[in-house]
Design a protein around this motif. Structure first.
Motif, PDB file in Angstrom:
ATOM      1  N   ARG A  87       9.786  20.285 -14.040  1.00  0.00           N
ATOM      2  CA  ARG A  87       9.000  19.035 -13.981  1.00  0.00           C
ATOM      3  C   ARG A  87       8.533  18.608 -15.367  1.00  0.00           C
ATOM      4  O   ARG A  87       8.520  17.423 -15.688  1.00  0.00           O
ATOM      5  N   LEU A  88       8.152  19.569 -16.200  1.00  0.00           N
ATOM      6  CA  LEU A  88       7.734  19.228 -17.564  1.00  0.00           C
ATOM      7  C   LEU A  88       8.900  18.665 -18.373  1.00  0.00           C
ATOM      8  O   LEU A  88       8.729  17.735 -19.160  1.00  0.00           O
ATOM      9  N   LYS A  89      10.095  19.205 -18.156  1.00  0.00           N
ATOM     10  CA  LYS A  89      11.265  18.692 -18.870  1.00  0.00           C
ATOM     11  C   LYS A  89      11.556  17.258 -18.434  1.00  0.00           C
ATOM     12  O   LYS A  89      11.880  16.408 -19.268  1.00  0.00           O
ATOM     13  N   ILE A  90      11.449  16.973 -17.162  1.00  0.00           N
ATOM     14  CA  ILE A  90      11.678  15.611 -16.658  1.00  0.00           C
ATOM     15  C   ILE A  90      10.723  14.626 -17.325  1.00  0.00           C
ATOM     16  O   ILE A  90      11.106  13.515 -17.678  1.00  0.00           O
ATOM     17  N   GLU A  91       9.483  15.042 -17.534  1.00  0.00           N
ATOM     18  CA  GLU A  91       8.478  14.189 -18.185  1.00  0.00           C
ATOM     19  C   GLU A  91       8.645  14.147 -19.701  1.00  0.00           C
ATOM     20  O   GLU A  91       7.893  13.455 -20.372  1.00  0.00           O
ATOM     21  N   SER A  92       9.579  14.932 -20.235  1.00  0.00           N
ATOM     22  CA  SER A  92       9.757  15.116 -21.691  1.00  0.00           C
ATOM     23  C   SER A  92       8.541  15.798 -22.313  1.00  0.00           C
ATOM     24  O   SER A  92       8.221  15.590 -23.475  1.00  0.00           O
ATOM     25  N   TRP A  93       7.856  16.616 -21.523  1.00  0.00           N
ATOM     26  CA  TRP A  93       6.691  17.364 -22.004  1.00  0.00           C
ATOM     27  C   TRP A  93       7.080  18.790 -22.379  1.00  0.00           C
ATOM     28  O   TRP A  93       6.234  19.567 -22.820  1.00  0.00           O
ATOM     29  N   ALA A  94       8.346  19.150 -22.186  1.00  0.00           N
ATOM     30  CA  ALA A  94       8.851  20.460 -22.612  1.00  0.00           C
ATOM     31  C   ALA A  94      10.303  20.269 -23.040  1.00  0.00           C
ATOM     32  O   ALA A  94      11.008  19.422 -22.486  1.00  0.00           O
ATOM     33  N   THR A  95      10.720  21.050 -24.023  1.00  0.00           N
ATOM     34  CA  THR A  95      12.113  20.987 -24.473  1.00  0.00           C
ATOM     35  C   THR A  95      12.729  22.371 -24.335  1.00  0.00           C
ATOM     36  O   THR A  95      12.072  23.373 -24.620  1.00  0.00           O
ATOM     37  N   MET A  96      13.954  22.398 -23.862  1.00  0.00           N
ATOM     38  CA  MET A  96      14.660  23.666 -23.720  1.00  0.00           C
ATOM     39  C   MET A  96      16.149  23.412 -23.780  1.00  0.00           C
ATOM     40  O   MET A  96      16.592  22.287 -23.567  1.00  0.00           O
ATOM     41  N   THR A  97      16.901  24.457 -24.093  1.00  0.00           N
ATOM     42  CA  THR A  97      18.334  24.282 -24.288  1.00  0.00           C
ATOM     43  C   THR A  97      19.193  24.969 -23.244  1.00  0.00           C
ATOM     44  O   THR A  97      20.382  24.773 -23.235  1.00  0.00           O
ATOM     45  N   ASP A  98      18.588  25.782 -22.378  1.00  0.00           N
ATOM     46  CA  ASP A  98      19.430  26.485 -21.403  1.00  0.00           C
ATOM     47  C   ASP A  98      18.676  26.763 -20.116  1.00  0.00           C
ATOM     48  O   ASP A  98      17.534  26.344 -19.943  1.00  0.00           O
ATOM     49  N   SER A  99      19.310  27.492 -19.222  1.00  0.00           N
ATOM     50  CA  SER A  99      18.747  27.746 -17.898  1.00  0.00           C
ATOM     51  C   SER A  99      17.555  28.703 -17.905  1.00  0.00           C
ATOM     52  O   SER A  99      16.917  28.877 -16.873  1.00  0.00           O
ATOM     53  N   THR A 100      17.255  29.311 -19.035  1.00  0.00           N
ATOM     54  CA  THR A 100      16.072  30.184 -19.092  1.00  0.00           C
ATOM     55  C   THR A 100      14.810  29.361 -19.348  1.00  0.00           C
ATOM     56  O   THR A 100      13.725  29.902 -19.400  1.00  0.00           O
ATOM     57  N   TRP A 101      14.966  28.065 -19.541  1.00  0.00           N
ATOM     58  CA  TRP A 101      13.860  27.139 -19.796  1.00  0.00           C
ATOM     59  C   TRP A 101      13.195  27.425 -21.129  1.00  0.00           C
ATOM     60  O   TRP A 101      12.016  27.191 -21.318  1.00  0.00           O
ATOM     61  N   CYS A 102      13.977  27.965 -22.055  1.00  0.00           N
ATOM     62  CA  CYS A 102      13.484  28.261 -23.398  1.00  0.00           C
ATOM     63  C   CYS A 102      14.488  27.758 -24.426  1.00  0.00           C
ATOM     64  O   CYS A 102      15.612  27.413 -24.098  1.00  0.00           O
ATOM     65  N   SER A 103      14.058  27.747 -25.668  1.00  0.00           N
ATOM     66  CA  SER A 103      14.915  27.382 -26.794  1.00  0.00           C
ATOM     67  C   SER A 103      14.624  28.323 -27.944  1.00  0.00           C
ATOM     68  O   SER A 103      13.505  28.815 -28.078  1.00  0.00           O
ATOM     69  N   CYS A 114      11.525  30.616 -26.933  1.00  0.00           N
ATOM     70  CA  CYS A 114      10.178  30.184 -26.599  1.00  0.00           C
ATOM     71  C   CYS A 114      10.197  28.980 -25.670  1.00  0.00           C
ATOM     72  O   CYS A 114      11.147  28.196 -25.671  1.00  0.00           O
ATOM     73  N   ALA A 115       9.130  28.835 -24.914  1.00  0.00           N
ATOM     74  CA  ALA A 115       8.874  27.592 -24.192  1.00  0.00           C
ATOM     75  C   ALA A 115       8.293  26.630 -25.223  1.00  0.00           C
ATOM     76  O   ALA A 115       7.330  26.972 -25.906  1.00  0.00           O
ATOM     77  N   ARG A 116       8.898  25.444 -25.354  1.00  0.00           N
ATOM     78  CA  ARG A 116       8.521  24.518 -26.424  1.00  0.00           C
ATOM     79  C   ARG A 116       7.923  23.237 -25.849  1.00  0.00           C
ATOM     80  O   ARG A 116       8.461  22.662 -24.907  1.00  0.00           O
ATOM     81  N   PHE A 117       6.814  22.810 -26.451  1.00  0.00           N
ATOM     82  CA  PHE A 117       6.089  21.647 -25.972  1.00  0.00           C
ATOM     83  C   PHE A 117       5.816  20.702 -27.133  1.00  0.00           C
ATOM     84  O   PHE A 117       5.093  21.058 -28.063  1.00  0.00           O
ATOM     85  N   PRO A 118       6.390  19.492 -27.095  1.00  0.00           N
ATOM     86  CA  PRO A 118       6.172  18.553 -28.194  1.00  0.00           C
ATOM     87  C   PRO A 118       4.722  18.072 -28.220  1.00  0.00           C
ATOM     88  O   PRO A 118       4.073  17.952 -27.180  1.00  0.00           O
ATOM     89  N   MET A 119       4.220  17.792 -29.403  1.00  0.00           N
ATOM     90  CA  MET A 119       2.835  17.321 -29.545  1.00  0.00           C
ATOM     91  C   MET A 119       2.574  16.047 -28.748  1.00  0.00           C
ATOM     92  O   MET A 119       1.478  15.838 -28.256  1.00  0.00           O
TER      93      MET A 119
END
Length: 143
Positions: A87-103, A114-119
């Protein structure tokens, strides 16, 4: 809606925020409460005992949290990792590159997942002051 300084200090935070916003509060609280364990590229120091918990980019781009620390906090609050990250990725409130939900993120001389969250997520969802997010040590002293 009452103004919450941090999730840890608002006993009714669950009533005032949807789950996505609650998670951003948790991220910000983890980062602030463990600021000495958050790598800062502008002020690199030796890794603390127990290692880094994440990275706070004081250039204003993002906060990244090592997932085991973050998942434990979500579990304690009854929030499931994968659905909320989706849900956070859909809102663009989290960024990740793969199925582990991390980058991958460079922390010191290592690359960690890490789980990454843009300012922008904190600014949009929590109405956070961008200047405060760029100077977290000043914010931590104010709390």
């Amino acid at each position: 809606m009452p103004e919450c300084r941090t999730a840890a200090r608002c006993p009714c935070w669950r009533q005032h925020h949807d789950e996505k916003t609650q998670v951003l509060h948790i991220v910000l609280d983890l980062a602030l409460l463990n600021l000495d364990r958050m790598y800062d590229i502008r002020n690199p120091v030796r890794a603390p005992d127990g290692g880094w918990w994440g990275r706070w980019d004081t250039d204003g781009t993002e906060i990244a949290i090592v997932p085991d620390r973050f998942k434990a906090e979500l579990d304690d609050r009854g929030i499931e990792w994968m659905p909320i990250m989706r849900r956070l990725k859909i809102e663009s409130w989290a960024t990740m590159t793969d199925s582990t939900w991390c980058s991958p993120v460079r922390i010191g001389d290592q690359r960690k997942r890490c789980a990454r969250f843009p300012m922008e997520a904190f600014i949009e969802a929590l109405d956070a002051n961008p200047n405060t997010l760029r100077e977290p040590r000043a914010r931590a002293r104010a709390l």
